[in-house]
Design a protein around this motif. Structure first.
Motif, PDB file in Angstrom:
ATOM      1  N   ALA A   1     -32.687 -57.386  12.599  1.00 43.45           N
ATOM      2  CA  ALA A   1     -33.122 -57.176  13.981  1.00 43.45           C
ATOM      3  C   ALA A   1     -31.920 -56.947  14.891  1.00 43.45           C
ATOM      4  N   VAL A   2     -30.814 -57.669  14.640  1.00 48.36           N
ATOM      5  CA  VAL A   2     -29.601 -57.466  15.443  1.00 48.36           C
ATOM      6  C   VAL A   2     -29.074 -56.053  15.261  1.00 48.36           C
ATOM      7  N   ALA A   3     -29.066 -55.543  14.017  1.00 45.56           N
ATOM      8  CA  ALA A   3     -28.581 -54.188  13.769  1.00 45.56           C
ATOM      9  C   ALA A   3     -29.441 -53.156  14.482  1.00 45.56           C
TER      10      ALA A   3
ATOM     11  N   ARG B   1     -31.686 -63.406   7.093  1.00 46.16           N
ATOM     12  CA  ARG B   1     -31.542 -64.475   8.074  1.00 46.16           C
ATOM     13  C   ARG B   1     -30.205 -65.199   7.902  1.00 46.16           C
ATOM     14  N   VAL B   2     -29.529 -65.378   9.017  1.00 43.82           N
ATOM     15  CA  VAL B   2     -28.289 -66.144   9.076  1.00 43.82           C
ATOM     16  C   VAL B   2     -28.425 -67.152  10.207  1.00 43.82           C
ATOM     17  N   ARG B   3     -27.383 -67.969  10.369  1.00 44.22           N
ATOM     18  CA  ARG B   3     -27.409 -68.976  11.429  1.00 44.22           C
ATOM     19  C   ARG B   3     -26.149 -68.835  12.261  1.00 44.22           C
ATOM     20  N   GLY B   4     -26.311 -68.731  13.578  1.00 44.46           N
ATOM     21  CA  GLY B   4     -25.173 -68.588  14.463  1.00 44.46           C
ATOM     22  C   GLY B   4     -25.609 -68.251  15.867  1.00 44.46           C
TER      23      GLY B   4
ATOM     24  N   LYS C   1     -24.178 -60.119  18.070  1.00 45.86           N
ATOM     25  CA  LYS C   1     -24.390 -58.825  18.733  1.00 45.86           C
ATOM     26  C   LYS C   1     -23.049 -58.213  19.156  1.00 45.86           C
ATOM     27  N   ARG C   2     -22.143 -59.073  19.661  1.00 45.74           N
ATOM     28  CA  ARG C   2     -20.830 -58.564  20.068  1.00 45.74           C
ATOM     29  C   ARG C   2     -20.065 -58.018  18.852  1.00 45.74           C
ATOM     30  N   ALA C   3     -20.102 -58.751  17.742  1.00 46.00           N
ATOM     31  CA  ALA C   3     -19.381 -58.301  16.549  1.00 46.00           C
ATOM     32  C   ALA C   3     -19.930 -56.975  16.036  1.00 46.00           C
ATOM     33  N   VAL C   4     -21.253 -56.859  15.900  1.00 51.01           N
ATOM     34  CA  VAL C   4     -21.849 -55.619  15.398  1.00 51.01           C
ATOM     35  C   VAL C   4     -21.634 -54.476  16.391  1.00 51.01           C
TER      36      VAL C   4
END
Length: 511
Positions: A370-372, A399-402, A408-411
């Motif tokens: 979903a972030v991508a 699914r990850v945790r953070g 979002k900033r990293a991607v």
């Protein structure tokens, strides 16, 4: 000198034995006395002298036999001839035994010297370990002063620093405590210390020297060794080892030289460590100041930049009346610049928080697929403007945790970099691939790739020189810090036939 006197005495005895043998009858066994000089020569441990005396004694025995026979009208007595053979045999046997004893004594002496040298080397190595146990110059000095009496077999050891400002120390054999000498050193000792420190060589102090005699009187010793502790023009001081009845031998002087090297190395190491600690402390203070300045500057810029951005937006939207198109274009450009400054302030503030270690985030379970898709949707307009195809490939949940904002900033950083450095008509793809224990998000482009020389510094601070186009050089650094804070990593790989692949790997969220 002693060996020469023994050799002269041996030849004198041989001549005397020959004379007595020559004037006595054949049947009187005087030739046995020729063995005495050979035995005496064994005391010199000179095999050449023994061989010479054996040959000379045999010749003397033969000559005395002919002289005795001449006295009897050259009538050879059988008993006398037998005695002669026995005496010659005894000369050869005594000579052989003497050389054998000499060889054995030399062998024992060599083994004894080797054992003594090994024992001294072991003691020196043990002392070196104890001296180097500390990294404080003061403790190192006290350590090698304390070790010196036992190692050098001295009655007392005195330490005189070269600078004259440090403490003068003393320690006596059998006493573990190091004594601080408050009284000032005598002029004779000061003169000796300066001379030895300048020469840089170990010096044996004897009473035959006028200055040495006064020094020994001051130290209540019969002999001493002055050991300079200096290296490459840097003199730390002079160690004076005082001895009683037994004067120091060559082995002790050699040990003193080795111990001086140990002391120099330990002091140099301690002082270097101290200098490094001071520099690290100063560097840490400077870094704290710079970090605080960046933190304060970034934090204080955000409020006026936000206010300016709001005012410019309102003006561009006509809140203050209609504007000519020229002014509206200027406002829009200014608004872009203000937004860029705001993002730079946020980036610097984030880096300052990373470096200070006081950054706290809330972790929550989220789906990287979903972030991508969200980042691709936000940057789709940028991709269309550049004529680049931006695609997302994500099969199933990952699914990850953070922190959602961090991910979002990293991607976004990885995707924006790929779009910026991909030529028109190219393709950028975001691919999310769940694995057993991790989730991998790859950003692939068919741009120009990276030179091998800059890959090592790729994820460090201010590494903007790796591609054309400028930038702050903090984007990939922030991606790395976000990945590491969440137990993951980010890697770069070249793409064939051209392009780059950045892979963000994060641990999969547990149920």
């Amino acid at each position: 000198m002693r060996s020469r006197a023994i050799a002269v005495a041996a030849f004198a005895l041989l001549i005397a034995a020959f004379v007595v043998d020559a004037i006595t009858p054949q049947t009187l066994v005087i030739a046995i006395l020729l063995d005495v000089p050979i035995v005496l020569a064994a005391l010199t441990q000179s095999r050449s002298l023994t061989y010479s005396l054996v040959v000379t004694a045999l010749a003397a025995d033969v000559a005395a036999a002919f002289i005795n026979a001449a006295h009897d009208g050259y009538r050879w007595q059988p008993i006398g001839v037998g005695d002669r053979f026995l005496s010659m045999l005894s000369i050869v046997l005594v000579g052989y035994l003497s050389t054998a004893v000499q060889e054995r004594a030399e062998s024992v002496g060599r083994f004894g010297a080797q054992e003594s040298r090994a024992r001294r080397e072991a003691a020196l190595a043990a002392s070196a370990d104890r001296v180097r146990a500390s990294l404080s110059p003061e403790l190192v000095t006290r350590a090698f002063v304390r070790e010196a009496p036992q190692l050098l077999e001295a009655e007392a050891v005195f330490w005189y620093p070269a600078d004259g400002r440090s403490e003068t120390l003393a320690v006596h054999a059998g006493v573990a405590d190091v004594e601080v000498i408050d009284e000032r050193a005598s002029s004779e000792i000061v003169s000796l210390v300066h001379r030895v420190a300048e020469d840089g060589t170990v010096s044996v102090v004897r009473p035959v020297d006028p200055v040495g005699r006064f020094v020994l009187e001051r130290l209540a010793a019969k002999s001493a060794i002055a050991i300079p502790v200096a290296d490459r023009g840097t003199a730390y001081g002079v160690l004076i080892a005082a001895f009683g009845d037994e004067a120091p031998d060559d082995a002790t002087v050699q040990t003193a030289r080795g111990f001086a090297g140990v002391a120099v190395n330990a002091l140099s190491q301690a002082r270097l460590f101290g200098e490094l600690a001071e520099r690290n402390e100063a560097l840490g203070e400077r870094q704290d100041v710079i970090r605080d300045l960046v933190y304060a500057l970034s934090h204080d810029l955000r409020t006026p930049l936000a206010a300016l951005s709001m005012t410019l937006r309102q003006a561009a939207d006509g809140a203050y009346g209609p504007l000519p198109e020229t002014y509206a274009a200027v406002l829009r450009d200014s608004l872009v610049s203000v937004d860029d400054l705001g993002r730079l302030a946020d980036t610097l503030l984030l880096v300052a928080r990373f470096e200070s270690g006081d950054r706290t985030t809330e972790h929550e379970p989220l789906d990287m697929s979903a972030v991508a898709r969200e980042i691709a949707s936000e940057l789709h307009a940028m991709a269309d403007a550049r004529g680049i195809a931006l695609m997302v490939q994500a099969d199933g949940e990952a699914r990850v945790r953070g922190s959602r904002g961090d991910f979002k900033r990293a991607v976004a950083n990885l995707t924006a970099n790929a779009l910026q450095h991909t030529p028109q008509g190219g393709t950028v793809e975001l691919r999310v691939a769940p694995d057993r224990d991790v989730v991998r998000l790859s950003v692939t482009d068919d741009g120009y790739g990276l030179d091998e020389r800059v890959r090592a510094r790729l994820f460090q601070r201010f590494s903007s020189g790796w591609r054309s186009g400028g930038g702050t050089g903090l984007g990939l650094y922030i991606v790395r810090r976000i990945a590491e804070e969440n137990g993951g990593s980010v890697r770069y790989a070249a793409r064939e036939p051209r392009g780059s692949v950045f892979t963000l790997t994060l641990p999969k969220a547990r149920e």
